[in-house]
Design a protein around this motif. Structure first.
Motif, PDB file in Angstrom:
ATOM      1  N   GLU A   1       0.831  -1.208   0.000  1.00 12.81           N
ATOM      2  CA  GLU A   1       0.000   0.000   0.000  1.00 12.81           C
ATOM      3  C   GLU A   1       0.864   1.257   0.000  1.00 12.81           C
ATOM      4  O   GLU A   1       0.513   2.251  -0.634  1.00 12.81           O
ATOM      5  N   ASP A   2       1.996   1.208   0.695  1.00  9.73           N
ATOM      6  CA  ASP A   2       2.917   2.354   0.681  1.00  9.73           C
ATOM      7  C   ASP A   2       3.493   2.580  -0.710  1.00  9.73           C
ATOM      8  O   ASP A   2       3.621   3.726  -1.154  1.00  9.73           O
ATOM      9  N   ASP A   3       3.855   1.478  -1.392  1.00  6.59           N
ATOM     10  CA  ASP A   3       4.349   1.601  -2.769  1.00  6.59           C
ATOM     11  C   ASP A   3       3.306   2.307  -3.638  1.00  6.59           C
ATOM     12  O   ASP A   3       3.626   3.233  -4.389  1.00  6.59           O
ATOM     13  N   LEU A   4       2.070   1.833  -3.542  1.00  3.15           N
ATOM     14  CA  LEU A   4       0.999   2.355  -4.385  1.00  3.15           C
ATOM     15  C   LEU A   4       0.627   3.795  -4.038  1.00  3.15           C
ATOM     16  O   LEU A   4       0.079   4.517  -4.871  1.00  3.15           O
ATOM     17  N   ALA A   5       0.913   4.215  -2.819  1.00  6.95           N
ATOM     18  CA  ALA A   5       0.625   5.594  -2.408  1.00  6.95           C
ATOM     19  C   ALA A   5       1.690   6.584  -2.883  1.00  6.95           C
ATOM     20  O   ALA A   5       1.483   7.790  -2.798  1.00  6.95           O
ATOM     21  N   SER A   6       2.795   6.079  -3.407  1.00  4.34           N
ATOM     22  CA  SER A   6       3.843   6.961  -3.928  1.00  4.34           C
ATOM     23  C   SER A   6       3.263   7.841  -5.027  1.00  4.34           C
ATOM     24  O   SER A   6       2.409   7.416  -5.797  1.00  4.34           O
ATOM     25  N   ILE A   7       3.782   9.059  -5.108  1.00  6.26           N
ATOM     26  CA  ILE A   7       3.298   9.997  -6.116  1.00  6.26           C
ATOM     27  C   ILE A   7       4.448  10.370  -7.044  1.00  6.26           C
ATOM     28  O   ILE A   7       5.546  10.684  -6.600  1.00  6.26           O
ATOM     29  N   GLY A   8       4.166  10.278  -8.315  1.00  4.19           N
ATOM     30  CA  GLY A   8       5.119  10.664  -9.348  1.00  4.19           C
ATOM     31  C   GLY A   8       4.494  11.714 -10.241  1.00  4.19           C
ATOM     32  O   GLY A   8       3.529  12.374  -9.870  1.00  4.19           O
ATOM     33  N   ASN A   9       5.051  11.831 -11.442  1.00  6.07           N
ATOM     34  CA  ASN A   9       4.562  12.799 -12.406  1.00  6.07           C
ATOM     35  C   ASN A   9       4.203  12.066 -13.683  1.00  6.07           C
ATOM     36  O   ASN A   9       5.050  11.433 -14.307  1.00  6.07           O
ATOM     37  N   SER A  10       2.945  12.159 -14.066  1.00  7.82           N
ATOM     38  CA  SER A  10       2.468  11.503 -15.275  1.00  7.82           C
ATOM     39  C   SER A  10       1.782  12.534 -16.168  1.00  7.82           C
ATOM     40  O   SER A  10       0.815  13.173 -15.744  1.00  7.82           O
ATOM     41  N   ASN A  11       2.300  12.670 -17.359  1.00  8.33           N
ATOM     42  CA  ASN A  11       1.712  13.582 -18.336  1.00  8.33           C
ATOM     43  C   ASN A  11       1.621  15.006 -17.786  1.00  8.33           C
ATOM     44  O   ASN A  11       0.639  15.702 -18.003  1.00  8.33           O
ATOM     45  N   GLY A  12       2.637  15.404 -17.008  1.00 12.54           N
ATOM     46  CA  GLY A  12       2.712  16.764 -16.507  1.00 12.54           C
ATOM     47  C   GLY A  12       1.945  17.042 -15.230  1.00 12.54           C
ATOM     48  O   GLY A  12       1.879  18.186 -14.786  1.00 12.54           O
ATOM     49  N   SER A  13       1.342  16.006 -14.634  1.00 19.58           N
ATOM     50  CA  SER A  13       0.562  16.193 -13.407  1.00 19.58           C
ATOM     51  C   SER A  13       0.935  15.130 -12.382  1.00 19.58           C
ATOM     52  O   SER A  13       1.377  14.038 -12.744  1.00 19.58           O
ATOM     53  N   PRO A  14       0.706  15.428 -11.110  1.00 21.01           N
ATOM     54  CA  PRO A  14       0.944  14.409 -10.088  1.00 21.01           C
ATOM     55  C   PRO A  14       0.024  13.205 -10.290  1.00 21.01           C
ATOM     56  O   PRO A  14      -1.113  13.361 -10.724  1.00 21.01           O
ATOM     57  N   MET A  15       0.549  12.019 -10.008  1.00 19.38           N
ATOM     58  CA  MET A  15      -0.257  10.806 -10.053  1.00 19.38           C
ATOM     59  C   MET A  15       0.358   9.800  -9.101  1.00 19.38           C
ATOM     60  O   MET A  15       1.569   9.620  -9.097  1.00 19.38           O
ATOM     61  N   SER A  16      -0.488   9.167  -8.305  1.00 18.30           N
ATOM     62  CA  SER A  16      -0.008   8.101  -7.439  1.00 18.30           C
ATOM     63  C   SER A  16      -0.097   6.781  -8.198  1.00 18.30           C
ATOM     64  O   SER A  16      -0.843   6.659  -9.188  1.00 18.30           O
ATOM     65  N   GLY A  17       0.640   5.803  -7.700  1.00 13.98           N
ATOM     66  CA  GLY A  17       0.561   4.479  -8.299  1.00 13.98           C
ATOM     67  C   GLY A  17      -0.843   3.918  -8.232  1.00 13.98           C
ATOM     68  O   GLY A  17      -1.353   3.341  -9.197  1.00 13.98           O
ATOM     69  N   ARG A  18      -1.506   4.108  -7.091  1.00 13.24           N
ATOM     70  CA  ARG A  18      -2.862   3.555  -6.946  1.00 13.24           C
ATOM     71  C   ARG A  18      -3.864   4.298  -7.822  1.00 13.24           C
ATOM     72  O   ARG A  18      -4.800   3.690  -8.349  1.00 13.24           O
ATOM     73  N   ALA A  19      -3.693   5.595  -8.027  1.00 10.40           N
ATOM     74  CA  ALA A  19      -4.585   6.322  -8.932  1.00 10.40           C
ATOM     75  C   ALA A  19      -4.407   5.810 -10.356  1.00 10.40           C
ATOM     76  O   ALA A  19      -5.397   5.587 -11.067  1.00 10.40           O
ATOM     77  N   ALA A  20      -3.153   5.602 -10.768  1.00  5.43           N
ATOM     78  CA  ALA A  20      -2.913   5.055 -12.116  1.00  5.43           C
ATOM     79  C   ALA A  20      -3.603   3.714 -12.269  1.00  5.43           C
ATOM     80  O   ALA A  20      -4.202   3.427 -13.313  1.00  5.43           O
ATOM     81  N   ALA A  21      -3.545   2.897 -11.235  1.00 10.73           N
ATOM     82  CA  ALA A  21      -4.186   1.583 -11.288  1.00 10.73           C
ATOM     83  C   ALA A  21      -5.709   1.707 -11.318  1.00 10.73           C
ATOM     84  O   ALA A  21      -6.378   1.045 -12.123  1.00 10.73           O
ATOM     85  N   PHE A  22      -6.282   2.549 -10.469  1.00  7.78           N
ATOM     86  CA  PHE A  22      -7.740   2.680 -10.423  1.00  7.78           C
ATOM     87  C   PHE A  22      -8.321   3.258 -11.708  1.00  7.78           C
ATOM     88  O   PHE A  22      -9.496   3.048 -11.996  1.00  7.78           O
TER      89      PHE A  22
END
Length: 172
Positions: free
Chosen positions: A133-154
């Motif tokens: 869950e901690d891994d998935l809560a990480s936030i990166g940058n996708s297409n110029g905006s913040p995105m967490s791993g779990r948001a990308a998955a959902f």
């Protein structure tokens, strides 16, 4: 973890239209497992005569819509993986329309598309099960905006619900 765990800073508002399609009480892995069954049942029952149907000349066929779901899952799981591994390199967007012609989706059988989808989905589920869950809560940058791993998955199960609704409304 469910969509209720997502915070507004974890994804660009555009993706909310997909994430909102996922049941708020459905855990992430369950959403992927349910989606696998729903997508294969849905596309597996479309009559052959309708599979290449386009409701307008500039719109994708049903097979192309299905290929788009497969390709998008690959891209968003790649984003999920990179972000979950704390890769802070900005991830580029993609032009979904560029992917359709080279996919040759209309030349594939529905059986081949179903097999491709199931393989991709099984890989996605396996990857999600390997991440904390901690891994998935990480936030990166996708297409110029913040995105967490779990948001990308959902985005993935919501995106497939979105497109199945479009197919029901405009194609069938």
């Amino acid at each position: 973890m469910t969509t209720k765990d997502l915070q507004p800073n974890e994804f660009h508002e555009y993706y909310g239209r997909y994430i909102d399609k996922v049941d708020d009480n459905c855990p992430l892995i369950e959403a992927f497992e349910n989606g696998k069954a729903n997508v294969t049942d849905f596309f597996g029952t479309i009559p052959k005569a309708k599979q290449q149907f386009r409701y307008a000349t500039d719109k994708w066929s049903i097979k192309e819509v299905f290929q788009h779901l497969i390709d998008t899952e690959r891209i968003f799981m790649y984003r999920c993986f990179r972000i979950a591994r704390n890769d802070k390199t900005p991830l580029a967007g993609f032009d979904q329309n560029v992917y359709i012609a080279p996919s040759a989706a209309d030349q594939k059988s529905m059986y081949a598309l179903l097999a491709e989808f199931e393989a991709v989905r099984d890989h996605s589920i396996s990857l999600l099960k390997s991440l904390s869950e901690d891994d998935l809560a990480s936030i990166g940058n996708s297409n110029g905006s913040p995105m967490s791993g779990r948001a990308a998955a959902f985005v993935i199960p919501g995106h497939e619900i979105w497109h199945m609704d479009v197919v029901k409304e405009k194609y069938l």
